[in-house]
Design a protein around this motif. Structure first.
Motif, PDB file in Angstrom:
ATOM      1  N   SER A  48      10.394   3.136   1.986  1.00 57.22           N
ATOM      2  CA  SER A  48       9.625   4.035   1.342  1.00 57.22           C
ATOM      3  C   SER A  48      10.006   4.192  -0.178  1.00 57.22           C
ATOM      4  O   SER A  48      11.077   3.983  -0.215  1.00 57.22           O
ATOM      5  N   ALA A  49       8.847   4.510  -0.831  1.00 57.03           N
ATOM      6  CA  ALA A  49       9.296   4.613  -2.364  1.00 57.03           C
ATOM      7  C   ALA A  49       9.614   6.159  -2.383  1.00 57.03           C
ATOM      8  O   ALA A  49      10.259   6.565  -3.740  1.00 57.03           O
ATOM      9  N   VAL A  62       6.281  -5.220  -2.004  1.00 61.58           N
ATOM     10  CA  VAL A  62       7.082  -6.369  -1.936  1.00 61.58           C
ATOM     11  C   VAL A  62       7.105  -7.209  -3.259  1.00 61.58           C
ATOM     12  O   VAL A  62       7.930  -7.388  -3.778  1.00 61.58           O
ATOM     13  N   GLU A  63       5.929  -7.820  -3.411  1.00 62.87           N
ATOM     14  CA  GLU A  63       5.701  -8.877  -4.574  1.00 62.87           C
ATOM     15  C   GLU A  63       5.745  -8.019  -5.977  1.00 62.87           C
ATOM     16  O   GLU A  63       6.291  -8.730  -6.995  1.00 62.87           O
ATOM     17  N   GLY A  75       9.104   1.398  -6.717  1.00 67.84           N
ATOM     18  CA  GLY A  75       8.128   1.848  -7.333  1.00 67.84           C
ATOM     19  C   GLY A  75       6.776   2.077  -6.311  1.00 67.84           C
ATOM     20  O   GLY A  75       5.907   2.808  -6.670  1.00 67.84           O
ATOM     21  N   ASP A  76       7.027   1.454  -5.222  1.00 71.81           N
ATOM     22  CA  ASP A  76       5.963   1.444  -4.180  1.00 71.81           C
ATOM     23  C   ASP A  76       6.628   1.172  -2.911  1.00 71.81           C
ATOM     24  O   ASP A  76       7.483   0.601  -2.874  1.00 71.81           O
ATOM     25  N   ASP A  77       5.829   1.751  -1.698  1.00 70.74           N
ATOM     26  CA  ASP A  77       6.377   1.315  -0.408  1.00 70.74           C
ATOM     27  C   ASP A  77       6.401  -0.394  -0.377  1.00 70.74           C
ATOM     28  O   ASP A  77       5.428  -1.030  -0.778  1.00 70.74           O
TER      29      ASP A  77
END
Length: 324
Positions: free
Chosen positions: A73-74, A245-246, A293-295
């Motif tokens: 989690s972010a 992820v990317e 920065g993101d999940d």
């Protein structure tokens, strides 16, 4: 103010009075801090319990497929994110969903629950994958309408964290049939990777064409035709992921090299879902080395079925990433 020392005129009395007030203030601050930390721990426990119900742990095997999944989690210190996934065995084949709700944390939990709830019912009820996607679209639309009513000033709702016009979710639907045939419908989500440990290229992106818009951006077209993504042969696997992820970057702004990392993890070894999951996450955490920065969610599955029946006019070794 009623303390006698506070009313004294002597220097010693003032020093002692100040020390008393200082100690009392420190005690009050520590008490408030203890209460706030306890409430924070309770809130995180409730959020974690809600997340575990929403993203229930997947069994190690479903209908001849080996599985492993996880999420980072972010939200700092929290286990709640806006990514969603599930795998269910149905009379129509094994159906897989992976999605990414705009935003993360508790604000995205209700949207993920609406989409997952629709999937878990429709995956069993609907014979056609296209109708499953339409059920997900209707479930998401109902959730957005309910949020609109709840946040209306007449309902006493607070200011929404995200405008409803931006409340969307990317979705990837897969259907893996008994003969290994893979069909997909994609609404704005990254395509998965085909894992073949003995091949020259052990991690190959599935080529499914241009995806549809995410749910909530535009209505689905009247005609939905699932994309045939070839066949998943015994021993081969698929890695599904969210764009967190990317899109993750290191301290120098470089993106996480997911294709090369996945290829390196599965090269010269079997596609063990748990090992692939841990190997990718280990490289991912070392690459980011800081707040996300993101999940970031991953789901790995492997075809463990003993044989795949050959279809008339179709070679058995047809690559799973080939799209007619």
């Amino acid at each position: 103010m009623t303390c006698p020392l506070a009313r004294g005129d002597g220097l010693g009395e003032r020093i002692v009075g100040s020390a008393v007030f200082f100690a009392a203030g420190i005690g009050l601050i520590l008490r408030v801090r203890h209460v706030l930390l306890r409430e924070l721990r309770q809130a995180r426990a409730v959020a974690g319990a809600a997340q575990s119900v929403l993203l229930r742990p997947l069994p190690p095997r479903i209908d001849g497929l080996a599985l492993a999944a996880g999420q980072l989690s972010a939200d700092r210190g929290a286990s709640v994110g806006g990514d969603l996934y599930d795998v269910v065995a149905t009379d129509h084949g094994v159906r897989v969903v992976m999605g990414d709700v705009r935003g993360h944390g508790l604000a995205a939990l209700a949207t993920a629950a609406a989409v997952l709830g629709s999937f878990r019912e429709a995956a069993h009820d609907e014979a056609e994958l296209a109708r499953v996607l339409r059920r997900l679209e209707r479930g998401h639309a109902r959730h957005v309408r309910q949020r609109s009513r709840d946040e209306h000033p007449s309902a006493g709702g607070g200011r929404p964290q995200h405008p409803l016009a931006e409340e969307f979710v990317t979705v990837l639907l897969l259907e893996i049939r008994r003969d290994g045939a893979v069909h997909a419908l994609n609404c704005g989500h990254p395509w998965p990777y085909l894992l073949r440990p003995e091949a020259e290229r052990p991690a190959v992106p599935v080529r499914g064409g241009d995806p549809l818009p995410p749910l909530g951006v535009l209505p689905l077209p009247d005609r939905l035709v699932p994309v045939r993504c070839g066949r998943l042969l015994p021993g081969e696997g698929l890695l599904l992921h969210t764009d967190g992820v990317e899109d993750a970057r290191d301290a120098h702004g470089r993106f996480f090299p997911l294709p090369s990392v996945v290829a390196d993890v599965v090269r010269h070894r079997t596609v063990a879902p748990a090992a692939v999951l841990h190997g990718v996450y280990d490289r991912f955490v070392r690459h980011v080395a800081g707040p996300l920065g993101d999940d970031a969610a991953l789901l790995v599955l492997r075809n463990d079925r003993s044989r795949v029946p050959q279809q008339a006019g179709e070679p058995l070794a047809r690559p799973a990433h080939t799209v007619p």
